[in-house]
Design an enzyme around this catalytic site. Sequence first.
Site, PDB file in Angstrom:
ATOM      1  CD  GLU A  62       0.280   6.249   6.185  1.00 17.53           C
ATOM      2  OE1 GLU A  62      -0.659   5.955   5.445  1.00 17.53           O
ATOM      3  OE2 GLU A  62       0.925   5.426   6.856  1.00 17.53           O
ATOM      4  CD  GLU A 117      -1.143  -5.474  11.336  1.00 15.61           C
ATOM      5  OE1 GLU A 117      -0.861  -4.365  11.818  1.00 15.61           O
ATOM      6  OE2 GLU A 117      -1.001  -6.537  11.947  1.00 15.61           O
ATOM      7  N   GLY A 173      -8.595  -0.448   3.512  1.00 13.48           N
ATOM      8  CA  GLY A 173      -9.007  -1.304   4.627  1.00 13.48           C
ATOM      9  C   GLY A 173     -10.492  -1.144   4.949  1.00 13.48           C
ATOM     10  CE  LYS A 229      -3.671  -7.662  -4.718  1.00 11.78           C
ATOM     11  NZ  LYS A 229      -2.740  -6.621  -5.192  1.00 11.78           N
ATOM     12  N   GLY A 239      -2.257  -2.268   4.363  1.00 10.04           N
ATOM     13  CA  GLY A 239      -2.294  -1.251   3.321  1.00 10.04           C
ATOM     14  C   GLY A 239      -2.918   0.016   3.866  1.00 10.04           C
ATOM     15  CB  SER A 240      -4.158   3.000   2.184  1.00 11.01           C
ATOM     16  OG  SER A 240      -5.126   2.444   1.345  1.00 11.01           O
ATOM     17  CB  THR A 241      -6.784   4.178   6.743  1.00 14.10           C
ATOM     18  OG1 THR A 241      -5.649   4.022   7.614  1.00 14.10           O
ATOM     19  CG2 THR A 241      -8.037   4.248   7.590  1.00 14.10           C
ATOM     20  CB  CYS A 301       2.633   1.342   8.424  1.00 11.22           C
ATOM     21  SG  CYS A 301       3.544  -0.098   9.002  1.00 11.22           S
TER      22      CYS A 301
HETATM   23  P1  NAD Z   1      -3.057   0.226  -0.766  1.00 10.87           P
HETATM   24  O1  NAD Z   1      -4.171   0.152   0.201  1.00 10.87           O
HETATM   25  O2  NAD Z   1      -3.239   1.054  -1.979  1.00 10.87           O
HETATM   26  O3  NAD Z   1      -2.703  -1.230  -1.320  1.00 10.87           O
HETATM   27  C1  NAD Z   1      -2.362  -2.295  -0.458  1.00 10.87           C
HETATM   28  C2  NAD Z   1      -2.772  -3.586  -1.125  1.00 10.87           C
HETATM   29  O4  NAD Z   1      -4.188  -3.557  -1.264  1.00 10.87           O
HETATM   30  C3  NAD Z   1      -2.203  -3.790  -2.529  1.00 10.87           C
HETATM   31  O5  NAD Z   1      -1.892  -5.167  -2.695  1.00 10.87           O
HETATM   32  C4  NAD Z   1      -3.364  -3.422  -3.425  1.00 10.87           C
HETATM   33  O6  NAD Z   1      -3.365  -4.120  -4.659  1.00 10.87           O
HETATM   34  C5  NAD Z   1      -4.561  -3.869  -2.590  1.00 10.87           C
HETATM   35  N1  NAD Z   1      -5.805  -3.171  -2.899  1.00 10.87           N
HETATM   36  C6  NAD Z   1      -5.965  -1.905  -3.373  1.00 10.87           C
HETATM   37  N2  NAD Z   1      -7.286  -1.647  -3.558  1.00 10.87           N
HETATM   38  C7  NAD Z   1      -7.965  -2.763  -3.186  1.00 10.87           C
HETATM   39  C8  NAD Z   1      -9.344  -3.114  -3.129  1.00 10.87           C
HETATM   40  N3  NAD Z   1     -10.298  -2.267  -3.525  1.00 10.87           N
HETATM   41  N4  NAD Z   1      -9.677  -4.328  -2.658  1.00 10.87           N
HETATM   42  C9  NAD Z   1      -8.739  -5.203  -2.257  1.00 10.87           C
HETATM   43  N5  NAD Z   1      -7.417  -4.943  -2.303  1.00 10.87           N
HETATM   44  C10 NAD Z   1      -7.034  -3.738  -2.759  1.00 10.87           C
HETATM   45  O7  NAD Z   1      -1.783   0.630   0.055  1.00 10.87           O
HETATM   46  P2  NAD Z   1      -0.306   0.807  -0.484  1.00 10.87           P
HETATM   47  O8  NAD Z   1      -0.218   2.130  -1.138  1.00 10.87           O
HETATM   48  O9  NAD Z   1       0.134  -0.394  -1.253  1.00 10.87           O
HETATM   49  O10 NAD Z   1       0.526   0.782   0.872  1.00 10.87           O
HETATM   50  C11 NAD Z   1       0.702   1.922   1.622  1.00 10.87           C
HETATM   51  C12 NAD Z   1      -0.211   1.916   2.821  1.00 10.87           C
HETATM   52  O11 NAD Z   1      -0.037   0.724   3.576  1.00 10.87           O
HETATM   53  C13 NAD Z   1       0.099   3.047   3.784  1.00 10.87           C
HETATM   54  O12 NAD Z   1      -1.084   3.652   4.227  1.00 10.87           O
HETATM   55  C14 NAD Z   1       0.799   2.350   4.939  1.00 10.87           C
HETATM   56  O13 NAD Z   1       0.711   3.001   6.160  1.00 10.87           O
HETATM   57  C15 NAD Z   1       0.126   1.029   4.947  1.00 10.87           C
HETATM   58  N6  NAD Z   1       0.983   0.018   5.594  1.00 10.87           N
HETATM   59  C16 NAD Z   1       0.620  -0.452   6.825  1.00 10.87           C
HETATM   60  C17 NAD Z   1       1.428  -1.387   7.492  1.00 10.87           C
HETATM   61  C18 NAD Z   1       1.043  -1.900   8.857  1.00 10.87           C
HETATM   62  O14 NAD Z   1       1.586  -2.907   9.289  1.00 10.87           O
HETATM   63  N7  NAD Z   1       0.134  -1.264   9.557  1.00 10.87           N
HETATM   64  C19 NAD Z   1       2.580  -1.853   6.876  1.00 10.87           C
HETATM   65  C20 NAD Z   1       2.928  -1.361   5.626  1.00 10.87           C
HETATM   66  C21 NAD Z   1       2.100  -0.431   4.994  1.00 10.87           C
END
Ligand code: NAD
Length: 497
Positions: A398, A263, A245, A187, A240-242, A297
């Site tokens: 963050e 992650e 997650g 996705k 993605g974001s905490t 991140c």
């Molecule tokens: P986000 O959590 O908003 O989105 C990440 C992904 O999750 C997107 O594909 C989004 O469509 C999907 N998503 C959003 N809501 C969802 C839900 N309810 N159910 C399932 N999927 C959903 O994060 P973002 O703004 O895209 O990315 C930034 C964040 O990602 C930051 O917090 C950053 O630290 C983190 N990040 C972590 C790493 C790592 O390896 N630890 C790497 C890159 C980014």
Amino acid sequence: MASVTIRGAEKREYHIPLGLFIDNEFSPAANNETVDVENPTTGDLLAKVAAAQPSDVDKAVLSSHAAFKGSWRKTTPEIRRELLHRLGDLIERDGDELASIEAVDAGMLFHGSLALSVRQAVETCRYFGGWADKIQGKSMHIAEGMAYTKREAIGVCAAIVPWNAPLMITMWKLAPAIAAGNTMIIKTPELAPLYGQKLASLVVEAGFPPGVINIICGLGRVAGQALAEHPSVRKLSFTGSTMTGRGILATAARTNLKRVTLELGGKGPSIVFADADLENALFWATFGITVHNGQICAAGSRIYVQDEIYDKFVTEFSKRAREYVAGDPLLDTTTKGPLISALQRERVLEWIEKGREEGLEIVHDAENGSSKVPLSGHFVPNVAFGNVDPSSSLIREEIFGPVASIGRFKTEEEAIALANDSEYGLAASVFTSHVNRAIRVSDAIEAGQVTINMWGIVNANTPFGGIKSSGFGRDLGEEAIEEWTHTKSVKFNLLVQ
Ligand code: NAD
């Protein structure tokens, strides 16, 4: 199926399909739903990409399931290795196009994407291609006779990917999952999905059978949520974001207890000791918070500097953090691109305002009252704050922007305590010339990765992931093979004739 033409580096034109990629074909989403994708440099609409609905997610899962139960689970490791190597070769061949795409829809610098995202994607394919025929179990003696373990594919797996360096993060998950014999649904992030549309064409060209890799774009709360809930998805890896997650973990617990890797975010400390090579520390500390505008991140967003060199460090850091050329990420001369969206820009500007109100600003780019960032597009200047109180939300949360918080410390113990005073535990850096200190401090730091005298390096053969609220599970390295397989024990009763 509809496509869009984008103009990449050196004005080369690339045609990108816009449909959902299921069973090696592009198709529209249910009800022709689309998501608008914009160019963060200009704020202009780039494309309308098919946005998967729950019924489309179902289709993708059925396709992955059929592929797994059909011929894919019997595919030899050698074939999986060859396919991954071919995919890596194709990503390398089309590196300029993929880097152009990440520049145009994710705002990454073209050269940054080539050097990081594309290169990592290629290396990850090659590294895990090499693993395909080396996934082994163990044998052991038991009272009844003997036993052995096997590492088996999990089945239908999925990955949900964020928009920062999306190609690289996709391959971190896709390559080990495929090497281990799973089928996979990706996705892609709705803010920057075009790399996935291009990757889909390469999947076909590499020769993957239909359904082994399905790539769908869609909103997180629709397509992401449907994947997290789906009873036939047995493993989900999320970056993605905490906050998101946490929701995914709760959904997995509520539905089919699918395995989950998380992650998540970070608030990485960079600790600079007075004995460090100052030039080297300055380079990495500045790079660690300004590269890709701190939308990483592992960004080194908390910088702790030992008292003796604090003033010198801050003066030099300030100078370097102001040296950038903001503009079109496709151009060679640009060293700073835009943030991903208007919303992200607004959030970062709010953080900057907060620091200013507290009188903490030590790096800003306004000279003679004018800013160095373009007025259109989602640009923000590099900013740093000094003497931030350890209890301030500026140092605890963050920001995901080019905003550094710089603090000072007297002793090694104090530096370790400051670094560990965080809910996050993803990545940390230590700058020192003393090897014993480097080992002591890296042992004491609560993080999944510690880099000594450098920042943020990722290697295909070295695991990457977090602890505490930065998540659990690992991408990359041998650990990733464990993430994408389960262990079966087989026991023989040799006492029976
Ligand atoms: P986000 O959590 O908003 O989105 C990440 C992904 O999750 C997107 O594909 C989004 O469509 C999907 N998503 C959003 N809501 C969802 C839900 N309810 N159910 C399932 N999927 C959903 O994060 P973002 O703004 O895209 O990315 C930034 C964040 O990602 C930051 O917090 C950053 O630290 C983190 N990040 C972590 C790493 C790592 O390896 N630890 C790497 C890159 C980014």
